[in-house]
Design an enzyme around this catalytic site. Structure first.
Site, PDB file in Angstrom:
ATOM      1  N   ARG A  85       0.833  -1.211   0.000  1.00 61.00           N
ATOM      2  CA  ARG A  85       0.000   0.000   0.000  1.00 61.00           C
ATOM      3  C   ARG A  85       0.865   1.257   0.000  1.00 61.00           C
ATOM      4  NH1 ARG A  85      -4.568   0.168   4.440  1.00 61.00           N
ATOM      5  NH2 ARG A  85      -2.855   0.827   5.759  1.00 61.00           N
ATOM      6  N   LYS A  91      -2.760   6.398   1.143  1.00 58.40           N
ATOM      7  CA  LYS A  91      -2.636   6.876   2.531  1.00 58.40           C
ATOM      8  C   LYS A  91      -1.700   8.085   2.592  1.00 58.40           C
ATOM      9  CE  LYS A  91      -2.330   4.646   7.069  1.00 58.40           C
ATOM     10  NZ  LYS A  91      -3.558   5.161   7.635  1.00 58.40           N
ATOM     11  N   GLU A 113     -15.833   6.617   4.044  1.00 56.68           N
ATOM     12  CA  GLU A 113     -14.862   6.232   5.075  1.00 56.68           C
ATOM     13  C   GLU A 113     -15.375   6.589   6.483  1.00 56.68           C
ATOM     14  OE1 GLU A 113     -12.239   4.161   5.144  1.00 56.68           O
ATOM     15  OE2 GLU A 113     -10.880   5.338   3.920  1.00 56.68           O
TER      16      GLU A 113
HETATM   17  N1  PLP Z   1      -9.236   4.163   6.411  1.00 50.69           N
HETATM   18  C1  PLP Z   1      -8.411   5.140   6.748  1.00 50.69           C
HETATM   19  C2  PLP Z   1      -8.690   6.512   6.272  1.00 50.69           C
HETATM   20  C3  PLP Z   1      -7.280   4.854   7.543  1.00 50.69           C
HETATM   21  O1  PLP Z   1      -6.447   5.824   7.907  1.00 50.69           O
HETATM   22  C4  PLP Z   1      -7.054   3.542   7.969  1.00 50.69           C
HETATM   23  C5  PLP Z   1      -5.880   3.211   8.754  1.00 50.69           C
HETATM   24  O2  PLP Z   1      -4.886   2.800   8.235  1.00 50.69           O
HETATM   25  C6  PLP Z   1      -7.961   2.558   7.592  1.00 50.69           C
HETATM   26  C7  PLP Z   1      -9.045   2.901   6.819  1.00 50.69           C
HETATM   27  C8  PLP Z   1      -7.774   1.148   8.023  1.00 50.69           C
HETATM   28  O3  PLP Z   1      -6.786   0.516   7.284  1.00 50.69           O
HETATM   29  P1  PLP Z   1      -5.950  -0.678   7.903  1.00 50.69           P
HETATM   30  O4  PLP Z   1      -6.933  -1.697   8.318  1.00 50.69           O
HETATM   31  O5  PLP Z   1      -5.105  -1.140   6.789  1.00 50.69           O
HETATM   32  O6  PLP Z   1      -5.200  -0.112   9.028  1.00 50.69           O
HETATM   33  C1  COI Z   2      -4.200   3.115  11.359  1.00 52.62           C
HETATM   34  O1  COI Z   2      -5.233   2.502  11.633  1.00 52.62           O
HETATM   35  O2  COI Z   2      -3.099   2.586  11.323  1.00 52.62           O
HETATM   36  C2  COI Z   2      -4.240   4.511  11.033  1.00 52.62           C
HETATM   37  O3  COI Z   2      -3.376   4.943  10.350  1.00 52.62           O
HETATM   38  C3  COI Z   2      -5.336   5.312  11.536  1.00 52.62           C
HETATM   39  C4  COI Z   2      -4.943   6.667  12.056  1.00 52.62           C
HETATM   40  C5  COI Z   2      -4.120   6.651  13.285  1.00 52.62           C
HETATM   41  C6  COI Z   2      -4.472   7.574  11.005  1.00 52.62           C
END
Ligand code: PLP
Ligand code: COI
Length: 340
Positions: free
Chosen positions: A80, A183, A219
């Site tokens: 990612r 991200k 989101e």
């Molecule tokens: N959506 C957003 C905007 C996020 O910042 C995050 C965190 O990383 C997620 C979703 C969840 O992603 P993940 O499960 O890969 O941490």
């Molecule tokens: C995560 O879930 O790792 C995130 O990045 C969420 C937030 C702290 C930005």
């Protein structure tokens, strides 16, 4: 080191002993360096500062009952981060460097890995930004990759208890054809104003609607949204949602439990038809949602018994944590054990 009250840690910055860094210059990444400074010396014209050439990642390492340290699906985070880099024209970090960086930072800060059973974990935060000087709007020729980590507790202080969130249609975190699916820091900057307003109004987070029509669920703040209807796990499909690794894992977990999965646009009105709803992400893990208040329509959606997470959310939460902590068979090979 002062003793840490592991069970009371919030989700926040915690100073540890070391971080690791590498600089991309003249077309190649340099050696990974260990630093004990919390600061970076940054050029005043760095593109990361001026034009938002910046992306980050987040993953967790867990100490299991067996004492082993497991990091969850790091290859997905590495991939990612490459997509984020590609999206805003930054140098990409290959798996090898990413892996060396995250494993080194965990080993170097071993004493900060929360003990098993405390509910806390070690949050690993990779960061990539344009560190070369440019004043015209163009990609930097130089990049800095940093990884730091720190012990964290639950993202929402409620932990695994239902939270109240606010549905908003008067702010977007990203444009319909923008950067929502990667991200990058700018998405989070755009979310600060509505998130802060939601907090002032008594909600832990916002639930964004789609940026084009504001008719579909997007989101859930810093997490993905899911709903449970009977035997089906439903999660929104949208080009502006970050593909969550937690969500992807939950989809597999529910399939393994014999449930159906639907990833499709979810209209706002459908909120009234779910048995359970929640937010999922590395930081949030699974945060059951008890109430959603639609700020524009002045409409409240309520779920389940106040203060109690629904049965499916509870089951998948324990399954995910069980896998991450090495108590449930990791049949999809999601954990990497870091030999310390
Ligand atoms: N959506 C957003 C905007 C996020 O910042 C995050 C965190 O990383 C997620 C979703 C969840 O992603 P993940 O499960 O890969 O941490
Ligand atoms: C995560 O879930 O790792 C995130 O990045 C969420 C937030 C702290 C930005």
């Amino acid at each position: 080191m002062e003793s840490i009250d592991w069970g009371k840690l919030p989700f926040g910055y915690y100073k540890t002993d070391f971080n690791v860094r590498s600089v991309y210059k003249d077309g190649a990444w340099g050696e990974l360096e260990v630093s004990s400074s919390e600061y970076i010396n940054v050029h005043i014209a760095a593109t990361g500062l001026h034009y938002g050439q910046e992306a980050f990642e987040g993953m967790k390492a867990f100490r299991g009952k067996d004492g082993k340290v497991r990091v969850f699906r790091w290859e997905e985070n590495a991939m990612r981060m490459r997509r984020s880099a590609e999206g805003i024209m930054m140098a990409e970090v290959q798996d090898e460097l990413f892996f060396d960086a995250i494993t080194s930072v965990v080993k170097l800060n071993e004493k900060y890995i929360p003990p098993y059973g405390t509910g806390a974990s070690l949050y690993i935060r990779p960061l990539l930004f344009g560190s070369g000087a440019e004043v015209g709007v163009k990609p930097s020729k130089e990049y800095t990759f940093v990884v730091f980590c720190g012990p964290v507790g639950p993202y929402f202080k409620e932990g695994f208890k239902p939270v109240a969130i606010q549905l908003v249609s008067d702010y977007d975190r990203t444009a319909p054809q923008g950067t929502g699916n990667i991200k990058v820091g700018g998405n989070y900057a755009a979310s600060l104003r509505p998130a802060s307003r939601a907090k002032d109004e008594g909600y832990v987070s916002v639930l964004f609607t789609d940026a084009k029509e504001h008719k579909f669920i997007d989101e859930a703040g810093p997490a993905n949204f899911f709903g449970i209807k009977g035997n089906t796990y439903i999660t929104p499909k949208s080009k502006t949602i970050l593909p969550s690794i937690t969500n992807m894992s939950l989809e597999q977990i529910v399939r393994d439990l014999g449930m159906e999965v639907e990833r499709r646009p979810v209209a706002v009105e459908e909120l009234s038809t779910f048995d359970e709803v929640g937010a999922c992400g590395t930081a949030a893990i699974i945060s059951p949602i008890g109430k959603i208040f639609d700020r524009t329509q002045n409409k409240l959606y309520e779920y389940g018994t106040p203060g109690v997470a629904g049965p499916i959310s509870t089951k998948i939460y324990h399954t995910l944590r069980g896998i991450q902590e090495g108590e449930i068979e990791d049949k999809h090979g999601w954990n990497y054990i870091i030999e310390i």
